[in-house]
Design an enzyme around this catalytic site. Structure first.
Site, mmCIF file in Angstrom:
data_model
loop_
_atom_site.group_PDB
_atom_site.id
_atom_site.type_symbol
_atom_site.label_atom_id
_atom_site.label_comp_id
_atom_site.label_asym_id
_atom_site.label_seq_id
_atom_site.Cartn_x
_atom_site.Cartn_y
_atom_site.Cartn_z
ATOM 1 N N ASP A 163 0.804 -1.268 0.012
ATOM 2 C CA ASP A 163 0.012 -0.109 -0.299
ATOM 3 C C ASP A 163 1.007 1.258 0.057
ATOM 4 O O ASP A 163 1.796 1.391 0.897
ATOM 5 C CB ASP A 163 -0.921 -0.015 1.142
ATOM 6 C CG ASP A 163 -1.906 1.284 1.229
ATOM 7 O OD1 ASP A 163 -2.859 1.033 0.509
ATOM 8 O OD2 ASP A 163 -1.619 2.297 2.044
ATOM 9 N N TYR B 132 2.793 9.572 0.126
ATOM 10 C CA TYR B 132 4.043 9.005 1.147
ATOM 11 C C TYR B 132 5.298 9.086 0.400
ATOM 12 O O TYR B 132 6.261 8.708 1.160
ATOM 13 C CB TYR B 132 3.580 7.346 1.144
ATOM 14 C CG TYR B 132 2.418 7.103 1.769
ATOM 15 C CD1 TYR B 132 1.452 8.003 2.225
ATOM 16 C CD2 TYR B 132 1.865 5.765 1.746
ATOM 17 C CE1 TYR B 132 -0.072 7.700 2.588
ATOM 18 C CE2 TYR B 132 0.675 5.332 1.943
ATOM 19 C CZ TYR B 132 -0.178 6.072 2.706
ATOM 20 O OH TYR B 132 -1.458 5.718 2.962
ATOM 21 N N LYS C 264 -2.458 5.700 -4.762
ATOM 22 C CA LYS C 264 -3.392 6.714 -4.414
ATOM 23 C C LYS C 264 -3.377 8.123 -4.924
ATOM 24 O O LYS C 264 -2.447 8.644 -5.020
ATOM 25 C CB LYS C 264 -3.946 6.770 -3.114
ATOM 26 C CG LYS C 264 -3.649 5.511 -2.123
ATOM 27 C CD LYS C 264 -4.225 5.698 -0.727
ATOM 28 C CE LYS C 264 -3.937 4.421 0.022
ATOM 29 N NZ LYS C 264 -2.692 4.314 0.771
ATOM 30 N N HIS D 17 -7.696 8.833 -2.579
ATOM 31 C CA HIS D 17 -7.100 8.844 -1.171
ATOM 32 C C HIS D 17 -7.907 9.386 -0.160
ATOM 33 O O HIS D 17 -8.264 8.805 0.819
ATOM 34 C CB HIS D 17 -5.821 9.451 -1.242
ATOM 35 C CG HIS D 17 -4.704 9.270 -0.109
ATOM 36 N ND1 HIS D 17 -3.392 9.429 -0.102
ATOM 37 C CD2 HIS D 17 -5.148 8.912 1.110
ATOM 38 C CE1 HIS D 17 -2.936 8.856 1.209
ATOM 39 N NE2 HIS D 17 -3.899 8.766 1.889
HETATM 40 N N1 LIG Z 1 -5.739 5.892 3.245
HETATM 41 C C1 LIG Z 1 -5.577 6.593 4.366
HETATM 42 O O1 LIG Z 1 -6.119 7.584 4.291
HETATM 43 C C2 LIG Z 1 -4.410 6.002 5.195
HETATM 44 C C3 LIG Z 1 -3.739 4.830 4.886
HETATM 45 N N2 LIG Z 1 -2.845 4.402 5.864
HETATM 46 C C4 LIG Z 1 -1.906 3.109 5.393
HETATM 47 O O2 LIG Z 1 -2.243 1.941 6.371
HETATM 48 C C5 LIG Z 1 -1.079 1.689 6.781
HETATM 49 C C6 LIG Z 1 -0.835 1.225 8.123
HETATM 50 O O3 LIG Z 1 -1.414 2.229 9.287
HETATM 51 P P1 LIG Z 1 -0.185 3.004 10.153
HETATM 52 O O4 LIG Z 1 -0.732 4.404 10.151
HETATM 53 O O5 LIG Z 1 1.081 3.009 9.233
HETATM 54 O O6 LIG Z 1 -0.427 2.290 11.541
HETATM 55 P P2 LIG Z 1 -0.593 0.783 12.050
HETATM 56 O O7 LIG Z 1 -1.565 0.499 12.700
HETATM 57 O O8 LIG Z 1 -0.090 -0.092 10.905
HETATM 58 O O9 LIG Z 1 0.734 0.827 13.037
HETATM 59 C C7 LIG Z 1 2.131 0.879 12.629
HETATM 60 C C8 LIG Z 1 2.771 1.099 13.884
HETATM 61 O O10 LIG Z 1 2.868 -0.167 14.488
HETATM 62 C C9 LIG Z 1 4.170 -0.539 14.801
HETATM 63 N N3 LIG Z 1 4.208 -2.071 14.727
HETATM 64 C C10 LIG Z 1 3.870 -2.746 13.487
HETATM 65 N N4 LIG Z 1 3.806 -3.927 13.922
HETATM 66 C C11 LIG Z 1 4.094 -4.132 15.137
HETATM 67 C C12 LIG Z 1 4.357 -5.386 16.124
HETATM 68 N N5 LIG Z 1 4.040 -6.626 15.559
HETATM 69 N N6 LIG Z 1 4.509 -5.223 17.374
HETATM 70 C C13 LIG Z 1 4.842 -3.797 17.672
HETATM 71 N N7 LIG Z 1 4.603 -2.840 17.127
HETATM 72 C C14 LIG Z 1 4.494 -2.976 15.596
HETATM 73 C C15 LIG Z 1 5.016 0.040 13.813
HETATM 74 O O11 LIG Z 1 6.362 0.120 14.249
HETATM 75 P P3 LIG Z 1 7.753 -0.352 13.612
HETATM 76 O O12 LIG Z 1 7.580 0.047 11.935
HETATM 77 O O13 LIG Z 1 8.663 0.351 14.116
HETATM 78 O O14 LIG Z 1 7.557 -1.814 13.530
HETATM 79 C C16 LIG Z 1 4.336 1.486 13.828
HETATM 80 O O15 LIG Z 1 4.782 2.195 14.741
HETATM 81 C C17 LIG Z 1 -0.267 2.985 6.332
HETATM 82 O O16 LIG Z 1 1.220 2.712 6.484
HETATM 83 C C18 LIG Z 1 -0.708 3.134 5.136
HETATM 84 O O17 LIG Z 1 -0.025 2.347 3.997
HETATM 85 C C19 LIG Z 1 -2.606 4.869 7.071
HETATM 86 C C20 LIG Z 1 -3.424 5.947 7.546
HETATM 87 C C21 LIG Z 1 -4.345 6.675 6.701
HETATM 88 O O1 LIG Z 2 -1.361 7.813 5.668
HETATM 89 C C1 LIG Z 2 -2.127 8.361 4.948
HETATM 90 O O2 LIG Z 2 -2.660 7.595 4.093
HETATM 91 C C2 LIG Z 2 -2.925 9.469 5.378
HETATM 92 O O3 LIG Z 2 -3.851 9.814 4.889
HETATM 93 C C3 LIG Z 2 -2.338 10.267 6.450
HETATM 94 O O4 LIG Z 2 -2.006 11.566 5.970
HETATM 95 C C4 LIG Z 2 -3.122 10.229 7.654
HETATM 96 O O5 LIG Z 2 -4.306 10.680 7.491
HETATM 97 C C5 LIG Z 2 -2.427 10.870 8.877
HETATM 98 O O6 LIG Z 2 -1.243 10.510 9.029
HETATM 99 C C6 LIG Z 2 -2.955 12.151 9.392
HETATM 100 O O7 LIG Z 2 -2.010 12.588 10.299
#
Ligand SMILES: NC(=O)C1=CN([C@@H]2O[C@H](COP(=O)(O)OP(=O)(O)OC[C@H]3O[C@@H](n4cnc5c(N)ncnc54)[C@H](OP(=O)(O)O)[C@@H]3O)[C@@H](O)[C@H]2O)C=CC1
Ligand SMILES: O=C(O)C(=O)[C@@H](O)[C@H](O)C(=O)CO
Length: 276
Positions: A46, A51, A75, A108
């Site tokens: 993703d 990003y 996106k 997005h």
């Molecule tokens: N469409 C949208 O608007 C959005 C899309 N996204 C997408 O969703 C994805 C995931 O969401 P995200 O916000 O990154 O959050 P997540 O809920 O995936 O959490 C990520 C965090 O959890 C930690 N983590 C992951 N696995 C473990 C584990 N097994 N044990 C302990 N800690 C862990 C990671 O640290 P570490 O890397 O150090 O392991 C990081 O700090 C994003 O990366 C993005 O691709 C996110 C937000 C908005």
């Molecule tokens: O991670 C994503 O895809 C987002 O849209 C981010 O901007 C997310 O909304 C965020 O991190 C807001 O603080």
């Protein structure tokens, strides 16, 4: 290598039941992290223009040598909404990815005050017809926004990627998705680690199954019929996160985890939160 099962989308293509989030995975370390995930068995990646890591995703895909097994998501950002702008945005993404096809292309954020998401959707339909994009979907769309896309274009998104975790299980939106054949994807499925992973109910369920609380949360997503996309930069955590298809939760366990509901964790109401 971990085997992550597929699920068939409403356009007949396959999505993985769990994928890798790549927010903040950038630079050579980002490429290494994404490549490690592919080596572990991840097939769904993703990404997004915003990003600023499409080049890193493309590099990891090329390094894998299994491009055709991978599902690369990117996106359209808010600043590129509109018909011609979306066609140009896709061309830019393809160039940065260094690939000749986007497998899953999402809007997005809907940015309703701009009101160009229907034109954006029409361009995505065109991109799918051209074969530049395999599957098209949206992210952060509400039920009325989804209904409007379907009514005005006749094309139902294959996917809606939304905030979803045990603190915000999105039951109503998921029921709408199920009724229309839209696959749910969960963003921030671990609630960005927060205090979620220390909830006593997760420790209890984890102990019962001999797994970790993180694995319980990710299995909960898959049992709801959603594809979580946890992000981790660490190969051992990536493997832990993907290894959730060897046990099942009971209905009571699923309900107890959903009982953690408290609402959105961030200011991400798509009716008001807009991102360019
Ligand atoms: N469409 C949208 O608007 C959005 C899309 N996204 C997408 O969703 C994805 C995931 O969401 P995200 O916000 O990154 O959050 P997540 O809920 O995936 O959490 C990520 C965090 O959890 C930690 N983590 C992951 N696995 C473990 C584990 N097994 N044990 C302990 N800690 C862990 C990671 O640290 P570490 O890397 O150090 O392991 C990081 O700090 C994003 O990366 C993005 O691709 C996110 C937000 C908005
Ligand atoms: O991670 C994503 O895809 C987002 O849209 C981010 O901007 C997310 O909304 C965020 O991190 C807001 O603080």
């Amino acid at each position: 290598m971990i085997s992550i099962p597929p699920v068939t989308l409403n356009d007949g293509t396959e999505l993985a039941q769990l994928g890798l989030g790549t927010y903040n995975l950038r630079g050579p370390e980002g490429v290494d992290a994404i490549a490690a995930a592919i080596d572990s068995g991840y097939r769904l990646l993703d990404s997004a223009v915003n990003y600023e890591n499409e080049a890193e995703v493309g590099e990891a895909v090329r390094r894998s040598g299994i491009r055709d097994e991978l599902i690369v998501t990117t996106k359209v950002p808010g600043r590129d909404h509109g018909y011609e702008q979306t066609l140009a945005s896709a061309a830019g993404s393809l160039e940065r990815l260094g690939l000749d096809r986007i497998d899953l292309y999402l809007i997005h954020w809907p940015n309703p005050s701009v009101d160009r998401y229907v034109d954006t959707w029409r361009a995505m339909i065109e991109l799918r017809e051209r074969g530049t994009v395999r599957s098209i979907g949206v992210s952060n769309f509400t039920e009325p926004m989804l209904a409007r896309l379907i009514d005005e274009t006749g094309v139902t998104p294959a996917v809606n990627q939304v905030e979803l975790h045990p603190y915000f299980p999105q039951a109503k939106l998921r029921a709408f998705h199920a009724a229309h054949g839209i696959r749910t994807e969960s963003w921030s499925p671990l609630a960005r680690r927060s205090e979620l992973l220390t909830e006593p109910v997760l420790a209890e369920v984890a102990e019962a199954h001999g797994v970790t609380p993180t694995q319980v949360v990710l299995r909960w997503h898959t049992e709801l019929g959603s594809t979580p996309i946890p992000k981790s930069a660490h190969p051992e955590r990536q493997r832990e996160n993907a290894d959730v298809f060897g046990f099942t939760l009971t209905n009571d366990e699923v309900a107890a985890i959903s009982g953690l509901e408290r609402g959105r964790l961030w200011d991400g109401d798509p009716d008001t939160h807009e991102e360019m």
